[in-house]
Write a protein that holds these residues in place. Sequence first.
Motif, PDB file in Angstrom:
ATOM      1  N   ALA A 253     -30.748  -8.206 -52.682  1.00 16.25           N
ATOM      2  CA  ALA A 253     -29.959  -7.706 -52.149  1.00 16.25           C
ATOM      3  C   ALA A 253     -30.169  -6.162 -51.695  1.00 16.25           C
ATOM      4  O   ALA A 253     -30.509  -6.752 -49.727  1.00 16.25           O
ATOM      5  N   MET A 254     -31.977  -5.216 -51.855  1.00 14.41           N
ATOM      6  CA  MET A 254     -32.219  -4.760 -50.553  1.00 14.41           C
ATOM      7  C   MET A 254     -33.059  -5.229 -50.126  1.00 14.41           C
ATOM      8  O   MET A 254     -33.405  -4.922 -48.987  1.00 14.41           O
TER       9      MET A 254
ATOM     10  N   SER B 123     -22.213  -5.499 -55.512  1.00 10.01           N
ATOM     11  CA  SER B 123     -21.369  -4.816 -54.074  1.00 10.01           C
ATOM     12  C   SER B 123     -21.244  -4.716 -53.105  1.00 10.01           C
ATOM     13  O   SER B 123     -20.770  -5.598 -51.596  1.00 10.01           O
ATOM     14  N   ASN B 124     -21.837  -3.546 -52.788  1.00 12.90           N
ATOM     15  CA  ASN B 124     -21.558  -2.875 -51.853  1.00 12.90           C
ATOM     16  C   ASN B 124     -23.279  -3.015 -50.764  1.00 12.90           C
ATOM     17  O   ASN B 124     -22.560  -3.064 -49.176  1.00 12.90           O
ATOM     18  N   LEU B 125     -24.197  -3.415 -51.365  1.00 19.88           N
ATOM     19  CA  LEU B 125     -25.194  -3.872 -50.629  1.00 19.88           C
ATOM     20  C   LEU B 125     -24.740  -5.152 -49.652  1.00 19.88           C
ATOM     21  O   LEU B 125     -25.379  -5.311 -48.395  1.00 19.88           O
ATOM     22  N   LEU B 126     -24.076  -5.586 -50.571  1.00 20.80           N
ATOM     23  CA  LEU B 126     -23.575  -7.023 -49.513  1.00 20.80           C
ATOM     24  C   LEU B 126     -22.220  -6.878 -48.314  1.00 20.80           C
ATOM     25  O   LEU B 126     -22.589  -7.585 -47.291  1.00 20.80           O
ATOM     26  N   ASN B 127     -21.382  -5.791 -48.855  1.00 23.37           N
ATOM     27  CA  ASN B 127     -21.092  -5.136 -48.292  1.00 23.37           C
ATOM     28  C   ASN B 127     -21.590  -4.780 -47.188  1.00 23.37           C
ATOM     29  O   ASN B 127     -21.376  -4.915 -45.281  1.00 23.37           O
TER      30      ASN B 127
ATOM     31  N   LEU C  43     -23.889  -5.506 -41.038  1.00 24.70           N
ATOM     32  CA  LEU C  43     -24.367  -5.101 -40.477  1.00 24.70           C
ATOM     33  C   LEU C  43     -24.965  -6.779 -39.238  1.00 24.70           C
ATOM     34  O   LEU C  43     -25.499  -6.593 -38.439  1.00 24.70           O
ATOM     35  N   TRP C  44     -24.816  -8.031 -40.009  1.00 26.56           N
ATOM     36  CA  TRP C  44     -24.322  -8.851 -39.489  1.00 26.56           C
ATOM     37  C   TRP C  44     -23.862  -8.759 -38.849  1.00 26.56           C
ATOM     38  O   TRP C  44     -23.618  -9.235 -37.169  1.00 26.56           O
TER      39      TRP C  44
ATOM     40  N   ALA D  56     -31.574  -7.400 -43.322  1.00 26.66           N
ATOM     41  CA  ALA D  56     -30.303  -7.549 -41.991  1.00 26.66           C
ATOM     42  C   ALA D  56     -30.788  -5.993 -41.223  1.00 26.66           C
ATOM     43  O   ALA D  56     -30.285  -6.590 -39.446  1.00 26.66           O
ATOM     44  N   LEU D  57     -31.371  -4.582 -41.962  1.00 25.64           N
ATOM     45  CA  LEU D  57     -30.783  -3.850 -40.683  1.00 25.64           C
ATOM     46  C   LEU D  57     -31.670  -4.139 -39.993  1.00 25.64           C
ATOM     47  O   LEU D  57     -32.202  -3.825 -38.167  1.00 25.64           O
TER      48      LEU D  57
END
Length: 196
Positions: A101-102, A162-166, A171-172, A108-109
């Motif tokens: 996830a990280m 969950s917050n990382l996926l959000n 960002l996407w 994404a960033l």
Amino acid sequence: RSMMNYKERIRLYAFLMLVFAFFFVFFFYFHPITLSDTDDWIFLTHHRDAWPMWKGWNPIRVFAEVTIPVISAVSAMLFYPITGNIFVSLSIGYAGCVAVAMAGLAAALWEMIRKKHSMMTAISICLFFLLCHFWIFRTKYQDNDYMLRTADACTVFFYVISNLLNAILVLWLEEDDELIHWNFGSNRYAKKSLFL
């Protein structure tokens, strides 16, 4: 991405592998994610359908309640024969999930920043962003808090991942205009379906 040359692609993949390796080591060796309370034990084996359950307990908490038993079962099957310790096997799987996830968040960033800046500037900003997860809580020489810390293993899935996926989805959306403007003449249905 198609505009990236071979060297840039190799640098990006090497950077993302380093991000994965750092967070995997951090969450497996330095701050392992282990089973610690009743919720962890319940969600370890609690299987549910992968859609909201009408009149169920936590009817819309689909992601965590589906992911925890799947990752636990896969970790037990893959790593237990090697480690001989179920707790270590689960910690490997849980650390791997946070690390993936990280790395996804860093990708994404990077993708968003790379549109306007050089490769090295994008990587530098990503590194600074990732290090801020630790620096902003630094108040003493040791035993500092950090941003991704949770009380137990299940809250890693309920809140952190969950917050990382959000954040990745935000960002996407920020980076890809086609996701915002639904042009039905576009042939990007696979990407839009994945997003949904």
